[in-house]
Design a protein around this motif. Sequence first.
Motif, PDB file in Angstrom:
ATOM      1  N   ALA A   1       0.834  -1.197   0.000  1.00 61.54           N
ATOM      2  CA  ALA A   1       0.000   0.000   0.000  1.00 61.54           C
ATOM      3  C   ALA A   1       0.869   1.247   0.000  1.00 61.54           C
ATOM      4  O   ALA A   1       0.568   2.235  -0.663  1.00 61.54           O
ATOM      5  CB  ALA A   1      -0.922  -0.013   1.208  1.00 61.54           C
TER       6      ALA A   1
ATOM      7  N   VAL B   1      -7.225   1.489   3.712  1.00 60.08           N
ATOM      8  CA  VAL B   1      -7.549   1.344   2.293  1.00 60.08           C
ATOM      9  C   VAL B   1      -9.037   1.051   2.152  1.00 60.08           C
ATOM     10  O   VAL B   1      -9.749   0.905   3.140  1.00 60.08           O
ATOM     11  CB  VAL B   1      -6.738   0.196   1.667  1.00 60.08           C
ATOM     12  CG1 VAL B   1      -5.254   0.496   1.718  1.00 60.08           C
ATOM     13  CG2 VAL B   1      -7.050  -1.109   2.380  1.00 60.08           C
TER      14      VAL B   1
ATOM     15  N   ARG C   1      -9.402   2.831  -8.477  1.00 59.77           N
ATOM     16  CA  ARG C   1      -8.081   3.263  -7.998  1.00 59.77           C
ATOM     17  C   ARG C   1      -7.056   3.147  -9.110  1.00 59.77           C
ATOM     18  O   ARG C   1      -6.184   3.996  -9.252  1.00 59.77           O
ATOM     19  CB  ARG C   1      -7.647   2.399  -6.813  1.00 59.77           C
ATOM     20  CG  ARG C   1      -8.513   2.531  -5.577  1.00 59.77           C
ATOM     21  CD  ARG C   1      -8.343   3.883  -4.928  1.00 59.77           C
ATOM     22  NE  ARG C   1      -9.186   4.015  -3.733  1.00 59.77           N
ATOM     23  CZ  ARG C   1      -9.294   5.129  -3.044  1.00 59.77           C
ATOM     24  NH1 ARG C   1      -8.613   6.214  -3.404  1.00 59.77           N
ATOM     25  NH2 ARG C   1     -10.076   5.194  -1.987  1.00 59.77           N
TER      26      ARG C   1
ATOM     27  N   PRO D   1      -9.855   6.601   1.687  1.00 57.08           N
ATOM     28  CA  PRO D   1     -10.310   5.201   1.755  1.00 57.08           C
ATOM     29  C   PRO D   1     -11.809   5.124   2.032  1.00 57.08           C
ATOM     30  O   PRO D   1     -12.317   5.809   2.921  1.00 57.08           O
ATOM     31  CB  PRO D   1      -9.512   4.644   2.925  1.00 57.08           C
ATOM     32  CG  PRO D   1      -8.288   5.469   2.971  1.00 57.08           C
ATOM     33  CD  PRO D   1      -8.693   6.838   2.532  1.00 57.08           C
TER      34      PRO D   1
END
Lengths: 338, 338
Positions: free
Chosen positions: A142, A160, A313, A321
């Motif tokens: 991430a 996320v 994304r 998020p």
Amino acid sequence: MTKESERSTIADVARRAGVSKATVSRFFNHRETLLTPEIARRVELAVAELGYSPSPMAQSLKRGRSRLIGLVVADITNPYSVAVLRGAEHACREAGYLVMLFNLGNDLERESAGIRALTSYKVEGFILNTMGHDAGAALETARQGKPVVLVDRLHRGLEVDFVSLDNWQAIELSGGHLLEAGYRDLLLVTEPLGTVSSRIERVQAFTQFVDATPGTTGACYESRAEDPSGLDAALLQLRQRAKGPCAVVSSNAVVSLRIVAAAARQGWRLGGDIGLVGIDDTPWAPYVGPGITAVSQPTDELGRLAAQCLMQRLQGLQAAPRSILLPGTLHARGSTQR
Amino acid sequence: MTKESERSTIADVARRAGVSKATVSRFFNHRETLLTPEIARRVELAVAELGYSPSPMAQSLKRGRSRLIGLVVADITNPYSVAVLRGAEHACREAGYLVMLFNLGNDLERESAGIRALTSYKVEGFILNTMGHDAGAALETARQGKPVVLVDRLHRGLEVDFVSLDNWQAIELSGGHLLEAGYRDLLLVTEPLGTVSSRIERVQAFTQFVDATPGTTGACYESRAEDPSGLDAALLQLRQRAKGPCAVVSSNAVVSLRIVAAAARQGWRLGGDIGLVGIDDTPWAPYVGPGITAVSQPTDELGRLAAQCLMQRLQGLQAAPRSILLPGTLHARGSTQR
DNA sequence: TTGTAAGCGTTATCAT
DNA sequence: ATGATAACGCTTACAA
């Protein structure tokens, strides 16, 4: 389509069409904007004749992108995982991605290994339905800006997109239904909580529900497959402490089956002697005993949404998020009829 | 392990160790035979410091091999497919391969598309559990010398390794058990046969069993999910034609559940009013009605063996196509007790 | 608009 | 035993 034993390459097509490799590449990537119709036609013909299609491996190496999505599941045996997988795979394929699957087989320690393996294949994003136990690699991923979507289970420290059943709603739905049916003393049975956020959340929701509902009592029990007698004891205790009708809320389908087995061992009738409502509906729920009351999850939808988040994304969406919670649906059956 | 945002490459390692890229490559591929211990140590150190691991994509491009196995399943929703998948994935991973999954979602036409997609990723071999309807790509693949293993379902014209339940044994086991339990008039219910070899074989085995067993009668019915009343009619007919106790042999777990539902609609008790034995054991079988008698398949083993066959072929084994048939195991329960 | 050439991260063929 | 270098199949500056 000539039948070469080897796959034809961009060079073959170029030669055949009498153009350069670059032109063939453009044909695939910027056909409309950069190519003369005449040339495009020649390339098109050569492509058809040779049955050529670009090598994703080579493209991937050059572009650093692979059109691959990595899907890590805690346990492929779990029907829930499968259902999600199904939805996700479908959405990914529709968007032109292929799914690489890594199954942890409930081996907590392999999570990072799995993520790394998939990373090395340059997957462009991850869908994770894991234990969240060993999230080092996930965190790193991430941080490198690769999109990650979590399904059903949160990882602490990993901020996320998240897609899941609304556990609070599901528990309230179950609890409310039990109340209406006249059950007052409740027991939530779950698999061992560990660090699995969904299990923990269901316990929290259950506890709060009981606390907020006068006239009810509640407790929780963590059941493990290897220890059926522990479950028996917990159920006996429930019946002893109960002044009126008592019922079990089961945290998932696997646990529901354990309850059914335990009730069979005790010779109890589901519904009459002990109520049962479970999270996760299954094809067999209507036919076990008097039918098991269950809250179904929109699993296909969950998988689809997870994939969709990822696609957004990948297209550059930079929003904070998101947390997408979908409601469950109650299917009342005999196991909650007294 | 320094934390570069980019993955480090073989060149980084070479620079750091003060050697050439070739030497680093040798470190990974021919360490023992070609390298001075001193140099090997230096490379080893650099690799550790950079956290380097080779890019499978680049390796694949260069070597033409990918350490990838393509797994095509007809329907990931089918627990049988999943169980096999599980066994196969496990064996593949142990052998250093990763599995790329392609799910047909029961869309027959997509089989070739799936195989081609996986081919383009240079998977080294295929495990196929599909309908065998659209096997063009599979044929071509096999002709190109890529190993293919078929699970549960044969494709006509495709002479490759095959791993499956021994359907004849399974049917005989079921039939024999029904006879012992006193049932004489039998009905095999299966999903529509189509071109699915395992379904066809079960029908053949059943027919032969009935023919070879004096005093029994038998018939077959193809049930489709959309047409429950057709199934009802078939079952009613069975009961009418039956002089004594009658029973159903179900071709798989999905069908078993349909039979259970039909019996419920008619108000019949399983076992007493109508016997039932199904192929495929499931966790819920013991708890549906009086318990469903079932023949379990060694699914994990099947998947494992399929992968193992593939690995052997990848190592160059040139033997004639093998056919591995594993026996099922009967679990007698209430649905076959009168 | 099209072609030339460099380079993605490896491995294999030469030399040295 | 090790190093330089050319591929593998593709994309993309840059040139033309």
